[in-house]
Write a protein that holds these residues in place. Structure first.
Motif, PDB file in Angstrom:
ATOM      1  N   LEU A  76       1.264   1.590   8.499  1.00  0.00           N
ATOM      2  CA  LEU A  76       2.544   2.274   8.368  1.00  0.00           C
ATOM      3  C   LEU A  76       3.635   1.274   7.999  1.00  0.00           C
ATOM      4  N   ASP A 131       9.144   8.226   4.524  1.00  0.00           N
ATOM      5  CA  ASP A 131       9.157   8.507   5.959  1.00  0.00           C
ATOM      6  C   ASP A 131       8.479   7.349   6.672  1.00  0.00           C
ATOM      7  N   ASP A 133       7.725   6.970   9.726  1.00  0.00           N
ATOM      8  CA  ASP A 133       6.802   7.355  10.793  1.00  0.00           C
ATOM      9  C   ASP A 133       5.431   7.760  10.259  1.00  0.00           C
ATOM     10  N   THR A 134       5.383   8.243   9.032  1.00  0.00           N
ATOM     11  CA  THR A 134       4.111   8.706   8.463  1.00  0.00           C
ATOM     12  C   THR A 134       3.648   7.887   7.271  1.00  0.00           C
TER      13      THR A 134
END
Length: 346
Positions: A76, A131, A133-134
């Motif tokens: 990530l 994003d 977080d993803t």
């Protein structure tokens, strides 16, 4: 989009498609003096190959070492901070205690870099939102974003078409202007309906057109990323281009010639369906006053003025073009250990 950014993204995508582990680094914040601005990018491959830059070299060296040692093996996005103290900034080559934050993104299919590049090739202005977080990115063509920014847990970065320069005339002066413009990442198009001039052109990386100047400019549909410079000294060609260019949103329009010739040119242009405000957009004599005397010096003056206008710098009359030193090609303007100090989470 600057061609260097396009090159970084295209290289990152190519390396990923070849099966390499790739990290895409983007400068997201700077304090003090920093060698590269927010939005600067680099791609780094798992074996240490690099394309692009986020600093003067020391940060890249540290990232190469860390990715080769497996320290950056993430799935990530994650942030890194360099130069938190004056001593660390010195070791990184960051001047005056400068500090920078870099967002590192593991490139994957959900990065959607291919889609981004396709949109830019089509001349679209797009925004890519990552994003954190993803690790998934979205692409939008209707965003008003104008600069790279971290907003909460999202990295938002705008991309758009490359700046382009249309040069009218393919004589000696045009060669130098084209070479310097290519070095500054412009897409360069040289237009000259005189076949004997185009046949002598040998500067690679330039698109050539034998169309009449006004036909070319109408076909290209000039936008705010466009610049036009007329260099033929022939009113039949230069004026045709200027009539179309001055009615467009092009950010820079310049014409070579002495002050006297440019006064006459403005008088001719006023006879056409062009407003006085549109005529006032013309930079003529073209280029900054640098005391230039040779074609290469004059070309530098032209690109210097274009760069200032492009960067929103106000040019005083003191620095505007003043003389016409060359009979053939002037009238321009120019007179004539480990370096990493931390990670961050937004």
């Amino acid at each position: 989009m600057e061609s260097i950014d396009f090159d970084v993204l295209n290289t990152a995508l190519t390396w990923h498609e070849q099966g390499h582990r790739v990290l895409l680094g983007t400068v997201t914040h700077t304090w003090g003096s920093a060698p590269r601005p927010v939005g600067s990018m680099m791609a780094i491959r798992g074996d240490g190959h690099v394309r692009g830059s986020v600093s003067g070299g020391c940060v890249e060296d540290d990232l190469i070492r860390r990715i080769q040692d497996g320290e950056l093996d993430r799935t990530l996005p994650f942030g890194l901070t360099y130069g938190l103290t004056a001593d660390e900034a010195h070791r990184f080559g960051l001047p005056c205690g400068g500090t920078l934050e870099i967002m590192m993104e593991p490139v994957s299919a959900q990065s959607r870099i291919g889609e981004l590049l396709t949109a830019v090739r089509q001349g679209l202005r797009v925004t890519r939102t990552l994003d954190l977080d993803t690790g998934a990115a979205t692409i939008a063509t209707d965003s008003e974003a104008r600069q790279t920014v971290l907003q909460g847990r999202k990295l938002i970065a705008p991309y758009g078409p490359r700046f382009r320069l249309i040069i009218i005339g393919a004589a000696q002066m045009s060669r130098y202007v084209a070479q310097f413009a290519l070095a500054l990442d412009y897409q360069v198009i040289v237009c000259d309906p005189r076949e004997e001039y185009l046949q002598e052109w040998d500067i690679p990386g330039v698109e050539l057109s034998g169309e009449m100047p006004d036909d070319l400019l109408m076909r290209l549909q000039l936008d705010a990323n466009s610049a036009v410079v007329t260099l033929t000294h022939d009113p039949k060609l230069d004026d045709m281009a200027l009539i179309e260019a001055l009615k467009s949103p092009a950010f820079y329009i310049g014409a070579i010639g002495s002050r006297t010739n440019n006064i006459k040119r403005r008088e001719r242009l006023a006879l056409f369906d062009i407003s006085s405000a549109e005529i006032d957009k013309l930079h003529g004599p073209v280029g900054l006053f640098l005391g230039a005397r040779t074609p290469p010096e004059i070309a530098i003056a032209i690109l210097a003025e274009m760069t200032a206008i492009r960067n929103g710098v106000t040019i005083s009359q003191t620095h505007a073009a003043r003389t016409d030193p060359l009979p053939e090609a002037s009238g321009n303007g120019a007179s004539g250990g480990s370096c990493a100090v931390g990670e961050f989470s937004k």
